[in-house]
Design a protein around this motif. Structure first.
Motif, PDB file in Angstrom:
ATOM      1  N   PHE A 107     -27.670 -11.709  12.889  1.00  0.00           N
ATOM      2  CA  PHE A 107     -28.340  -9.990  12.606  1.00  0.00           C
ATOM      3  C   PHE A 107     -29.678  -9.204  11.918  1.00  0.00           C
ATOM      4  N   LEU A 108     -30.056  -8.740  11.934  1.00  0.00           N
ATOM      5  CA  LEU A 108     -30.806  -7.995  11.332  1.00  0.00           C
ATOM      6  C   LEU A 108     -29.667  -7.039  10.558  1.00  0.00           C
ATOM      7  N   ILE A 109     -29.394  -7.087   8.775  1.00  0.00           N
ATOM      8  CA  ILE A 109     -28.667  -6.499   8.394  1.00  0.00           C
ATOM      9  C   ILE A 109     -29.158  -4.606   8.335  1.00  0.00           C
ATOM     10  N   ASN A 110     -27.789  -4.364   9.298  1.00  0.00           N
ATOM     11  CA  ASN A 110     -28.897  -2.777   8.125  1.00  0.00           C
ATOM     12  C   ASN A 110     -30.063  -2.437   9.794  1.00  0.00           C
ATOM     13  N   GLU A 111     -30.488  -2.734  10.619  1.00  0.00           N
ATOM     14  CA  GLU A 111     -31.371  -2.426  11.282  1.00  0.00           C
ATOM     15  C   GLU A 111     -30.677  -2.663  12.760  1.00  0.00           C
ATOM     16  N   GLY A 112     -29.915  -2.747  13.100  1.00  0.00           N
ATOM     17  CA  GLY A 112     -29.475  -2.668  14.485  1.00  0.00           C
ATOM     18  C   GLY A 112     -30.163  -3.115  15.309  1.00  0.00           C
ATOM     19  N   ALA A 113     -30.210  -4.499  14.983  1.00  0.00           N
ATOM     20  CA  ALA A 113     -30.209  -5.439  15.554  1.00  0.00           C
ATOM     21  C   ALA A 113     -29.857  -6.513  15.071  1.00  0.00           C
ATOM     22  N   LEU A 114     -30.204  -7.953  16.580  1.00  0.00           N
ATOM     23  CA  LEU A 114     -29.482  -8.841  16.695  1.00  0.00           C
ATOM     24  C   LEU A 114     -30.777 -10.302  17.295  1.00  0.00           C
ATOM     25  N   ARG A 129     -29.360  -0.487  18.501  1.00  0.00           N
ATOM     26  CA  ARG A 129     -29.912   0.963  19.450  1.00  0.00           C
ATOM     27  C   ARG A 129     -29.117   1.634  20.223  1.00  0.00           C
ATOM     28  N   GLN A 130     -29.388   0.985  21.054  1.00  0.00           N
ATOM     29  CA  GLN A 130     -28.616   1.712  22.779  1.00  0.00           C
ATOM     30  C   GLN A 130     -27.484   1.385  23.203  1.00  0.00           C
ATOM     31  N   LYS A 131     -26.546   2.246  23.903  1.00  0.00           N
ATOM     32  CA  LYS A 131     -25.519   2.319  24.740  1.00  0.00           C
ATOM     33  C   LYS A 131     -25.111   0.595  25.143  1.00  0.00           C
ATOM     34  N   GLU A 977     -20.588   3.854  20.849  1.00  0.00           N
ATOM     35  CA  GLU A 977     -22.235   3.859  19.825  1.00  0.00           C
ATOM     36  C   GLU A 977     -22.054   2.177  19.132  1.00  0.00           C
ATOM     37  N   LEU A 978     -22.967   1.407  19.198  1.00  0.00           N
ATOM     38  CA  LEU A 978     -22.708   0.752  18.172  1.00  0.00           C
ATOM     39  C   LEU A 978     -23.664   0.447  16.505  1.00  0.00           C
ATOM     40  N   GLY A1034     -34.500   0.649  26.325  1.00  0.00           N
ATOM     41  CA  GLY A1034     -33.516   1.823  25.278  1.00  0.00           C
ATOM     42  C   GLY A1034     -34.518   3.152  24.991  1.00  0.00           C
ATOM     43  N   MET A1035     -35.762   3.232  25.992  1.00  0.00           N
ATOM     44  CA  MET A1035     -36.056   4.772  26.274  1.00  0.00           C
ATOM     45  C   MET A1035     -35.916   5.197  26.856  1.00  0.00           C
ATOM     46  N   LYS A1036     -34.761   4.896  28.318  1.00  0.00           N
ATOM     47  CA  LYS A1036     -34.414   5.297  29.165  1.00  0.00           C
ATOM     48  C   LYS A1036     -32.849   5.513  28.658  1.00  0.00           C
ATOM     49  N   GLY A1037     -32.374   4.410  27.603  1.00  0.00           N
ATOM     50  CA  GLY A1037     -31.561   4.544  26.827  1.00  0.00           C
ATOM     51  C   GLY A1037     -30.496   5.274  26.137  1.00  0.00           C
ATOM     52  N   ALA A1038     -31.624   5.879  25.468  1.00  0.00           N
ATOM     53  CA  ALA A1038     -32.078   7.043  24.253  1.00  0.00           C
ATOM     54  C   ALA A1038     -32.211   8.392  25.413  1.00  0.00           C
ATOM     55  N   ALA A1039     -33.034   8.415  26.167  1.00  0.00           N
ATOM     56  CA  ALA A1039     -33.113   9.372  26.513  1.00  0.00           C
ATOM     57  C   ALA A1039     -32.340  10.040  28.067  1.00  0.00           C
ATOM     58  N   SER A1040     -30.982   9.840  27.938  1.00  0.00           N
ATOM     59  CA  SER A1040     -29.988  10.076  28.543  1.00  0.00           C
ATOM     60  C   SER A1040     -29.354  10.642  28.308  1.00  0.00           C
TER      61      SER A1040
END
Length: 1096
Positions: A107-114, A129-131, A977-978, A1034-1040
């Protein structure tokens, strides 16, 4: 001579030229036709297919990681799958395209990435950071194999160790390689003649980021100075290393070795270990080295402020513990606890209070990933109890043998099942909250109740709450309690037809409204259950034995009549209405060694009183018996109707109808006897076979090479069945099935029993493996006491229609196209008082036929492996016909409700999922979704109402899908949401003296060392950068959806506020420091202002 029908020829031509063929004019798929009998509302745009969620334990797990700030757990598998878990109900599934095993996660700790590292030597960066997480970058190594990865906390530089012993460094922001490389020959001593082996460990000193600890497989550990590009110290041990872990002060580290030893080293004393211990080795009295043990595969060294440190390790048991289960060892001070696990350990992680490696770790739990389970141990309580797991990871507790899905159930069902199931929970769990608590639930509007029922190899049945994309076990029923269990192999009943798993569930029928449940097992047994909220003790289980004999060999004589077949009824409690009546031709079972087995069942029903807890309680057990040395055929179809009080089941011998209220057999008839003498569809009787060749244990109609010995296999041992190449179409491929027509489907309904009848009455539709659909009329006595005393009349009315292939599903529509479900009796508690029973006990009448100008007021919907037909009732006129598939065959078909209308949903063996409108059978959806790879999918695929479906995608996981456009559109909102914005904890305080004397953590500007300006560019041929689709997704997921927008804005504001807060704190600290410096300078000036130079 057969009459020539020009209309049928035209139909055939239409079927060949178009995907749709019907007796009316064809139209474009998905568009209504002008001359449709019923105006239909379903259109193609109502349908879209997509995966929704995956439940269950990750199949064949290989690696694990935990984010201590976000509190999210990630698990990778051998097939490249990634499963992420947060709080109960927060789950996510993603898949690497290559399908290579996941060897490590970071994990990138507390960054929302793996970051994931795969066995195909690729690394991937996932955006969480997306669903629906997606890959942002990938890097594929060409010349070296990846063996170990390490990403320091709050660093963007990832260290990658390889099989050659080299270490490469990757910038995780751009996913580019640095020119800085640590070569193996520079790291080890020049005098060493052998290669040190692959890199098995990398970590930086908790107190000095400029010092990197590198562990090589051969037993050499090197402390590398990143700035000076040289080895500071080398630590040699003559046993291979498996893992390394630091003490948080950076002065000591511990290694685990292949001989079961732990060596502790002082950083500045490389000559020999400060301590060598063998946790599970027997200590000889003469002071010699202890006996070698199995390798310690992993060790973690965690410190506490208040007491002794913890050593947690897996493996290391002595070699004389052969057969002992895998163990996790927790060493704390002088105490050593050995915790046995049910399965081999894949990996474990110690959860700590702080993400900072240079602070006291304060461990509070250990997450243990096993081959088939996930266990979390509480380190804070005496005895190390485990936490109660909130995830649905026990689907595979016993292998799943059948599965059914019910969407839009009665609202009171889930609370009722939960209330009886909550009493079954184990005790002794940790009292603390589940520590993996990250993420948030989805904001879905899908609120209807959904229930999944799974049948298992050990005879258990589990009810699951599947509402709102979650899964939680509600209640577990053990059907094996009804039978006597063999104590040992010697006592095993010789009548068994299945060696392993004799109680395995083969098929089930459930009525949600009446809560009646009927199950059929592989040992040719059927059990009917009622639901009760009260505990009851049954003195003697009601038993009915049925002798089903479909064909006759030369020595057999036919039974005198279909319903005169010998049966045996075992009277039960005094309340049984049959007690006063003589038994109907009691059978005398023979199982002597000199003669063939006859009239004996495969399992022995228990004779002692049965205590039945609240929940499902046995109403009646029905067992098929051996016939002249031949075991009974497996049950292929089953149905129960609470309104009529009947259970019906069939196999390749015929069908049987049982009155479970009177506990009597009403009908036992061979399949051929169902055809009326003048029936145009009647098959010619075939010559008796010399040797009976039954089909497989789970209705998996294998080819004709099966002998009766082949039946003695567990229904779950389908390894040989993994490639699904044969066709189930009995009329095409199986000579054995051709000679025995089996019953494949039932449907209770209120319809017209015979052609051109004018009155509706209770009926039973019977479908066979030869494609025949027959009607059976039922004559029910009046309700009340008369129902329990007068017999139910049954008469076969001949064939309604014939289709190609096995009949899979049948249904009835009214003249407006609305579904006519089977009638049912509302649930009442069988153990309640008589007054309460009478209040609720009433038969739900069938819907009255709608007024229509024509003579036909109903449509019978019939679907087989190859085609679907709609027949008008009572005229028996075929209104519509559609050939579903020519080259393949349908495995599962269901008539389902969708968007306020009805349709047929089909799953084909070639992987296509299709839907057909009703009643016109227009194709609305046809998607090539999933090629059938093993029998498990065929056996467990299930459609439900409102566009939901599921199947077992592996032995441990359920995959849910939707074929509803509305659900697909709202999927983003429904999913959990993760990533949630959380502040990173403050770094540990260095303290005054450590700051003064330089004893605190030493930071390192890695950019200066690894950046392109200092280190240069890496070789282009070493690795290939592959940009991932995650950026756009990611942009699509966040935009919807509004939720995505709000979440994104909230995260941005929080991050901005956090950065402004940090800036403000730094500014205030600098001002305070400047003030302090100014004051000290002024004091010094005043002190020395008037003194001469020699007075200083």
């Amino acid at each position: 001579m057969k009459k020539f029908n020009i209309r049928k020829v035209l139909d055939g031509l239409t079927a060949a030229s178009s995907s749709s063929s019907s007796s009316s004019a064809t139209a474009q798929p998905g568009t209504p036709r002008e001359n449709d009998v019923v105006q239909e509302t379903l259109q193609s745009e109502h349908f879209q297919l997509c995966k929704t969620v995956r439940h269950g334990f990750p199949y064949q797990p290989s690696s694990m990681a935990f984010d201590p700030v976000q509190k999210i757990l990630a698990i990778g598998t051998q097939s490249g799958a990634l499963r992420l878990f947060g709080r109960a109900g927060v789950e996510c599934y993603c898949q690497h395209e290559s399908g290579a095993a996941v060897i490590q996660l970071q994990f990138l700790i507390n960054e929302g990435a793996l970051v994931s590292a795969l066995a195909d030597d690729s690394i991937h960066l996932w955006n969480l950071r997306q669903k629906i997480p997606a890959i942002l970058h990938s890097l594929k190594f060409n010349r070296e194999r990846i063996t170990y990865c390490h990403l320091p906390f709050q660093s963007k530089w990832l260290y990658i160790g390889t099989e050659r012993g080299n270490i490469h460094i990757v910038n995780v922001e751009s996913f580019t390689l640095s020119g800085y490389v640590i070569m193996w020959n520079k790291a080890i001593e020049l005098s060493t003649k052998t290669h040190p082996g692959p890199v098995v460990h990398i970590s930086d000193n908790p107190m000095d980021e400029g010092k990197l600890l590198i562990g090589f497989e051969c037993g050499v550990v090197v402390l590398w100075d990143l700035k000076c590009k040289k080895a500071d110290y080398r630590y040699n041990y003559d046993e291979a290393i498996h893992s390394v872990d630091w003490h948080h002060e950076g002065k000591q580290f511990v290694c685990s070795h292949s001989d079961g030893t732990l060596t502790t080293w002082n950083v500045r004393a490389p000559a020999k270990p400060a301590q060598i211990i063998t946790p599970h080795g027997k200590q000889p009295k003469d002071g010699k080295k202890p006996e070698p043990c199995k390798p310690i595969l992993k060790v973690e060294y965690k410190t506490t402020r208040a007491g002794d440190p913890f050593h947690v390790l897996s493996g290391g048991l002595s070699y004389d513990t052969v057969g002992r289960r895998a163990c996790l060892t927790v060493m704390h001070g002088k105490s050593t606890a050995v915790l046995e696990m049910d399965y081999p350990i894949v990996d474990f992680l110690t959860l700590c209070e702080t993400p900072y490696p240079n602070d006291f770790q304060e461990p509070y739990a250990v997450v243990v990933l096993l081959e088939k389970d996930l266990v979390v141990i509480d380190l804070g309580q005496i005895g190390y109890p485990i936490f109660e797991n909130p995830y649905p990871l026990t689907i595979h507790e016993s292998p799943v043998t059948c599965c059914e899905y019910f969407a839009d159930c009665p609202a009171e069902l889930i609370p009722a099942l939960y209330s009886v199931g909550s009493r079954q929970k184990r005790q002794g769990y940790s009292k603390k909250e589940w520590p993996i608590s990250g993420g948030n639930w989805g904001q879905g509007t899908q609120s209807y109740p959904e229930i999944i029922i799974t049948g298992h190899a050990d005879g258990s049945i589990k009810f699951w709450d599947a509402s709102a994309f979650m899964l939680q076990v509600l209640y577990k029923l053990k059907t094996a309690k009804v039978f006597e269990r063999a104590r040992g192999k010697e006592e095993k009943p010789s009548a068994d037809i299945v060696e392993e798993d004799p109680f395995a569930i083969q098929t089930l029928s459930w009525c949600p409204e009446s809560r009646m449940l009927c199950v059929a097992g592989v040992s040719a047994h059927v059990i009917a259950y009622r639901f009760s909220k009260q505990e009851v003790t049954t003195e003697e289980v009601q038993l009915l034995e049925v002798r089903m004999q479909g064909e006759f060999t030369d020595g057999d004589s036919p039974d005198p009549g279909g319903d005169q077949t010998p049966t045996q009824l075992t009277p039960g409690a005094s309340s049984s209405p049959q007690e006063s009546e003589p038994l109907a031709q009691p059978s005398t079972g023979s199982n002597s060694s000199d003669g063939p087995r006859d009239n004996i069942p495969c399992l022995q029903v228990r004779s002692s009183p049965l205590k039945q807890s609240p929940g499902y309680q046995v109403e009646l057990v029905i067992q098929l018996v051996w016939v002249s040395g031949e075991p009974p055929q497996p049950i292929t179809s089953l149905a129960i109707n609470s309104s009529y009080g009947l259970v019906v089941f069939g196999n390749s011998s015929g069908l049987a109808v049982v009155d479970y209220l009177q506990k009597t057999l009403l009908l036992n008839m061979g399949t051929t006897e169902l055809y009326s003498p003048s029936d145009p569809y009647q098959r010619q009787p075939r010559s008796p076979r010399k040797q009976r060749q039954p089909s497989g244990a789970l209705g998996d109609s294998n080819d004709g090479s099966n002998t009766s010995e082949d039946r003695c296999k567990s229904p779950t041992s389908d390894a040989k069945d993994n490639s699904f190449t044969r066709s189930r179409s009995s009329s095409v491929t199986s000579i054995d099935r051709e000679s025995r027509e089996a019953i494949s489907a039932f449907h209770f309904c209120e319809s017209y029993p015979r052609k051109n009848d004018s009155l509706i009455s209770p009926c039973l539709l019977v479908g066979t493996t030869q494609g025949s659909v027959m009607m059976v009329a039922l004559s029910l006595p009046p309700g009340g006491d008369q129902r329990l005393q007068q017999p139910v009349g049954i008469s076969s009315c001949g064939t309604l229609v014939s289709l190609k292939g096995d009949i899979l599903t049948m249904a009835l529509l009214d003249s407006t196209g609305a579904l006519l479900p089977p009638s049912y009796e509302p649930w009442y508690d069988p153990n309640a008082s008589d007054e309460e029973k009478e209040k609720t006990r009433r038969r739900r009448p069938a819907s009255p036929p709608s007024s229509q100008e024509g003579p036909d007021s109903q449509f019978a919907v019939l679907c087989s492996e190859k085609q679907a037909k709609v027949v008008a009732m009572p005229s028996h006129t075929r209104i519509y016909k559609h050939n579903i598939t020519e080259s393949s065959f349908v495995l599962r078909a269901d008539v389902v409700q969708m968007a306020g209308a009805n349709c047929i949903a089909c799953f084909c063996a070639n992987g296509h999922i299709m839907t057909l409108s009703l009643p016109s059978l227009r194709p609305l959806l046809d998607v090539n979704y999933l090629p059938l790879t093993d029998m498990r999918i065929a056996r467990t695929f299930s459609f439900s109402n409102l566009g939901q479906a599921l199947y077992l995608t592996s032995a441990t996981e359920i995959q849910r899908i939707t074929y509803s456009q509305e659900t697909c559109d709202n999927l983003q909102e429904m999913l959990s949401e993760l990533f949630t914005p959380v502040e990173t904890p403050e770094a540990p305080n260095r303290g005054f003296f450590k700051g003064l004397f330089g004893g605190g953590a030493q930071s390192l500007d890695r950019e200066d060392l690894f950046g392109e300006t200092a280190a240069g560019k890496a070789s282009r041929s070493l690795a290939q950068h592959i940009p991932g689709p995650g950026g756009m997704e990611g942009m699509k997921g966040a935009a919807s959806g509004v939720v995505g927008d709000l979440a994104r804005a909230r995260i941005a504001l929080d991050e901005r506020g956090q950065k402004l807060g940090e800036l403000e704190e730094r500014t205030a600290a600098m001002m305070a420091s400047a003030d302090s410096f100014s004051k000290h300078a002024h004091d010094m000036m005043l002190k020395y202002k008037d003194k001469k130079w020699y007075q200083l």
